[in-house]
Design a protein around this motif. Structure first.
Motif, PDB file in Angstrom:
ATOM      1  N   ALA A  37      -6.774  -3.008  -0.282  1.00 22.96           N
ATOM      2  CA  ALA A  37      -7.088  -1.892  -1.194  1.00 22.96           C
ATOM      3  C   ALA A  37      -6.038  -1.641  -2.268  1.00 22.96           C
ATOM      4  O   ALA A  37      -6.207  -0.742  -3.080  1.00 22.96           O
ATOM      5  CB  ALA A  37      -7.365  -0.598  -0.425  1.00 22.96           C
ATOM      6  N   THR A  38      -4.958  -2.443  -2.297  1.00 21.87           N
ATOM      7  CA  THR A  38      -4.008  -2.227  -3.398  1.00 21.87           C
ATOM      8  C   THR A  38      -4.640  -2.649  -4.735  1.00 21.87           C
ATOM      9  O   THR A  38      -4.270  -2.162  -5.784  1.00 21.87           O
ATOM     10  CB  THR A  38      -2.688  -3.015  -3.189  1.00 21.87           C
ATOM     11  OG1 THR A  38      -3.015  -4.378  -2.891  1.00 21.87           O
ATOM     12  CG2 THR A  38      -1.849  -2.448  -2.075  1.00 21.87           C
ATOM     13  N   ILE A  65      -7.700  -2.081  -5.569  1.00 24.68           N
ATOM     14  CA  ILE A  65      -8.663  -1.068  -6.030  1.00 24.68           C
ATOM     15  C   ILE A  65      -8.012  -0.158  -7.087  1.00 24.68           C
ATOM     16  O   ILE A  65      -8.686   0.397  -7.952  1.00 24.68           O
ATOM     17  CB  ILE A  65      -9.209  -0.246  -4.825  1.00 24.68           C
ATOM     18  CG1 ILE A  65     -10.554   0.412  -5.182  1.00 24.68           C
ATOM     19  CG2 ILE A  65      -8.270   0.821  -4.360  1.00 24.68           C
ATOM     20  CD1 ILE A  65     -11.730  -0.426  -4.861  1.00 24.68           C
ATOM     21  N   ILE A  66      -6.682  -0.035  -7.010  1.00 28.85           N
ATOM     22  CA  ILE A  66      -5.969   0.807  -7.973  1.00 28.85           C
ATOM     23  C   ILE A  66      -6.145   0.262  -9.393  1.00 28.85           C
ATOM     24  O   ILE A  66      -6.238   1.028 -10.356  1.00 28.85           O
ATOM     25  CB  ILE A  66      -4.475   0.909  -7.577  1.00 28.85           C
ATOM     26  CG1 ILE A  66      -4.380   1.689  -6.270  1.00 28.85           C
ATOM     27  CG2 ILE A  66      -3.652   1.589  -8.658  1.00 28.85           C
ATOM     28  CD1 ILE A  66      -3.022   1.697  -5.642  1.00 28.85           C
ATOM     29  N   PHE A 107      -9.221   1.680 -10.622  1.00 28.23           N
ATOM     30  CA  PHE A 107      -9.033   3.088 -11.017  1.00 28.23           C
ATOM     31  C   PHE A 107      -8.471   3.137 -12.445  1.00 28.23           C
ATOM     32  O   PHE A 107      -8.874   3.959 -13.263  1.00 28.23           O
ATOM     33  CB  PHE A 107      -8.028   3.799 -10.108  1.00 28.23           C
ATOM     34  CG  PHE A 107      -8.480   4.009  -8.683  1.00 28.23           C
ATOM     35  CD1 PHE A 107      -9.770   3.716  -8.283  1.00 28.23           C
ATOM     36  CD2 PHE A 107      -7.593   4.511  -7.736  1.00 28.23           C
ATOM     37  CE1 PHE A 107     -10.168   3.905  -6.973  1.00 28.23           C
ATOM     38  CE2 PHE A 107      -7.988   4.708  -6.425  1.00 28.23           C
ATOM     39  CZ  PHE A 107      -9.269   4.399  -6.051  1.00 28.23           C
ATOM     40  N   GLU A 108      -7.489   2.275 -12.687  1.00 25.69           N
ATOM     41  CA  GLU A 108      -6.824   2.267 -14.002  1.00 25.69           C
ATOM     42  C   GLU A 108      -7.794   1.888 -15.113  1.00 25.69           C
ATOM     43  O   GLU A 108      -7.711   2.418 -16.220  1.00 25.69           O
ATOM     44  CB  GLU A 108      -5.630   1.309 -13.986  1.00 25.69           C
ATOM     45  CG  GLU A 108      -4.468   1.853 -13.190  1.00 25.69           C
ATOM     46  CD  GLU A 108      -3.342   0.847 -12.996  1.00 25.69           C
ATOM     47  OE1 GLU A 108      -3.144  -0.024 -13.855  1.00 25.69           O
ATOM     48  OE2 GLU A 108      -2.663   0.938 -11.963  1.00 25.69           O
ATOM     49  N   GLY A 116     -10.928   2.665 -15.320  1.00 26.33           N
ATOM     50  CA  GLY A 116     -11.742   3.847 -15.649  1.00 26.33           C
ATOM     51  C   GLY A 116     -10.958   4.950 -16.314  1.00 26.33           C
ATOM     52  O   GLY A 116     -11.495   5.700 -17.132  1.00 26.33           O
ATOM     53  N   PHE A 124       3.168   4.975  -8.552  1.00 27.12           N
ATOM     54  CA  PHE A 124       2.852   3.628  -8.052  1.00 27.12           C
ATOM     55  C   PHE A 124       4.099   2.866  -7.684  1.00 27.12           C
ATOM     56  O   PHE A 124       4.116   2.137  -6.696  1.00 27.12           O
ATOM     57  CB  PHE A 124       2.064   2.832  -9.097  1.00 27.12           C
ATOM     58  CG  PHE A 124       0.634   3.237  -9.187  1.00 27.12           C
ATOM     59  CD1 PHE A 124      -0.036   3.718  -8.081  1.00 27.12           C
ATOM     60  CD2 PHE A 124      -0.044   3.155 -10.385  1.00 27.12           C
ATOM     61  CE1 PHE A 124      -1.352   4.105  -8.157  1.00 27.12           C
ATOM     62  CE2 PHE A 124      -1.366   3.539 -10.470  1.00 27.12           C
ATOM     63  CZ  PHE A 124      -2.020   4.013  -9.363  1.00 27.12           C
TER      64      PHE A 124
END
Lengths: 71, 509
Positions: free
Chosen positions: B72-73, B75-76, B79-80, B82, B479
């Motif tokens: 899941a790292t 997935i960040i 996020f960025e 969007g 982060f």
């Protein structure tokens, strides 16, 4: 079907039960990390920029085209 | 472009780079180690030898630690997209949607389902199904990488799409053109084979440490043997796919190739700069070192006398070679932007004839669209020194890995691997070199294509969202802390397990 689900559930349950202490610590780290990523970062720091400003695709595309044309 | 806040662009860029670099600490080890575990598991399945079971379980445990911390790292990064890169996200949305959805549904599902069977399945499922699970995890991990790399390759070489000026989005015209473009195929093969090298270096490093400490000698020697076969095959494949990838760059991203080679003035029989220093002041190549004549032409275009354009050819144009000057492309880009504005206005006023005319004008000039945002042609030149040194260091390390694994394999087969202390020390440190080469590869790929997010079509400055610099800075440092903590945790847990060593009857992760 019910029996199958029961078997799968028990498979996971036994797997987690039989973990060593250090491996349980690892899972704690994973859960904390996932909580930080999905419930803190995503909700409070990473909103969908266009989604939070505009409700429709038309409004979003109008905004983006303004950005493309007027820069 | 002047309207954009450069500090915002740079911080958004820095944040993305930071996240991607950290994410890439975890990914290659997952990709590489998963196959090594599957190979060892297969040998155990075939032989029934408990030693192989012990080896499989030990490396599986280390694989599990890396997978768990790294999951899941990535997935960040989404996020960025969007939040920080909303214009870009909107414009590419339809292209990224399909590969990322397939990645989420198919690959991640495959990976996460079978990983539980792989870890919990000892003596609980049939041996055959258990082995199959190990292979599914390996293929699932690599399949995840495939879709992400297809999406990245499309940004480097946007094929199989059409820009829709009404929705302001790129629409897929042919899925296979995107998925099977040479850029995507070579990128995937080069990236994953490089990840296999990291997996092999990891096994070698840990095993070499055991040999230095005179612990688990048989285990360590067998592990090195497996890893050196895997590592040698992978590092040869890295060289092969790297060559194809660079040749593809020559055709689709000539500016990147010029930066990779520090080539300012294009030439026929272009030399490859093998070893030396680059001084690129005043847009002139001033290379001191060993040059291999005609080699760059040969590698780039498979023809020793082919012309390889340099930075100045792309900036100033080269009529003889059919290269348009950057200023002409900038002018065409401005026409494309203006036509888009006029098309929208004509549609608003229901002037169908004018709209159709402007649309045609827009489509004719669209290949130059991104250039229209620049007022200074120098802005299309990526950081040459950084790209040059990253590329050459990466290639040098790649060649070193081939020799290193070949020697290791030879020594393993002669059962002499523990006789050379210095090579064992080198083996431990080679893992770090593997990571350096891997990250440098991404620096070449991403820094070398600046200033574009989508090659020739969308510059980085236009891709960002209008956010405050402070908010991007805040999340940047968040982060930095989060990923550093995760990395420290991973290293600490990993070291604890390595120090414990492969023991009989270990419980699973």
């Amino acid at each position: 079907m019910k029996v199958w689900f029961h078997k799968v559930f028990n498979f996971y349950l036994d797997g987690f039960k039989n973990m060593s202490v250090s491996n349980r610590k690892l899972w704690v780290i994973i859960l904390i990390k996932l909580f930080i990523i999905f419930f803190i970062l995503k909700i409070f720091f990473f909103p969908d920029f266009l989604g939070s400003k505009y409700n429709t695709d038309k409004a979003k595309s109008d905004y983006v085209i303004e950005q493309l044309i007027n820069n | 472009m002047e309207h954009f806040n450069l500090a915002l662009v740079d911080w958004s860029r820095a944040q993305f780079a930071l996240t991607a670099i950290y994410h890439w600490f975890f990914v290659p080890l997952t990709l590489g180690l998963s196959f090594i575990v599957a190979f060892m598991h297969t040998i155990y399945y075939k032989t029934g030898n408990e030693k192989w079971k012990q080896m499989t379980k030990f490396w599986m445990k280390l694989f599990g630690i890396n997978f768990a911390i790294g999951v899941a790292t990535g997935i960040i990064l989404e996020f960025e997209f969007g939040t920080n890169w909303s214009n870009y996200s909107w414009i590419v949305g339809d292209i990224f949607g399909a590969p990322l959805a397939i990645e989420g549904l198919l690959a991640f599902f495959l990976e996460s389902t079978f990983i539980a069977v792989m870890f919990f399945g000892w003596n609980r499922v049939s041996k055959k199904f258990h082995l199959l699970s190990s292979w599914f995890v390996a293929f699932g991990s690599n399949l995840s990488a495939l879709w992400i790399l297809i999406a990245n390759a499309w940004m480097q070489n946007p094929v199989g799409t059409r820009f829709n000026p009404d929705t302001v989005r790129n629409e897929m015209t042919n899925f296979f053109d995107i998925a099977l473009s040479p850029t995507a195929v070579f990128k995937f093969l080069h990236t994953v084979s490089q990840a296999y090298v990291i997996g092999a270096l990891f096994v070698v490093a840990v095993s070499a440490w055991y040999l230095l400490k005179k612990r688990h000698l048989t285990f360590a020697k067998k592990s090195i043997l497996i890893a050196s076969v895997f590592g040698l095959t992978a590092s040869l494949f890295v060289a092969l796919t790297g060559d194809s990838s660079a040749s593809n760059v020559a055709q689709t991203q000539p500016m990147k190739l010029a930066a990779m080679e520090g080539l300012y003035d294009g030439e026929t029989n272009a030399s490859l700069y093998a070893l030396g220093f680059l001084n690129n002041e005043k847009n002139n190549t001033n290379f001191k070192g060993i040059r291999l004549r005609s080699m760059l032409s040969l590698l780039a275009f498979r023809n020793a006398s082919a012309f390889v354009p340099g930075v100045n050819d792309i900036l100033n144009g080269n009529k003889e070679q059919g290269i348009l000057p950057a200023e002409t492309r900038m002018e065409k880009g401005r026409i494309a932007i203006q036509s888009l504005a006029d098309y929208k206005q004509a549609k608003k006023e229901w002037n169908i004839e004018l709209a159709s005319q402007k649309l045609q004008e827009f489509e004719e000039n669209y290949p130059h669209f991104g250039y229209g945002y620049f007022t200074d042609k120098e802005a299309i030149v990526p950081p040459v020194k950084l790209t040059f040194y990253s590329f050459h260091t990466m290639v040098g390390l790649g060649l070193f890995f081939i020799l290193f694994f070949a020697w290791l394999l030879y020594a393993s087969m002669k059962d002499k691997v523990d006789k050379y202390k210095w090579i064992l020390h080198l083996s431990v440190w080679s893992l770090l070199l593997g990571y350096i080469a891997s990250e440098l590869g991404w620096i070449v790929a991403e820094v070398g294509r600046q200033p574009w997010t989508i090659q020739d079509l969308l510059p980085v400055g236009i891709s960002t969202s209008h956010l405050s610099v402070g908010s991007v800075q805040t999340t940047f440092f968040m982060f930095l802390v989060l990923f550093t903590v995760l990395l420290i945790a991973e290293i600490k847990i990993m070291l604890t397990q390595i120090i414990k060593g492969p023991e009989e009857g270990d419980s699973h992760v």
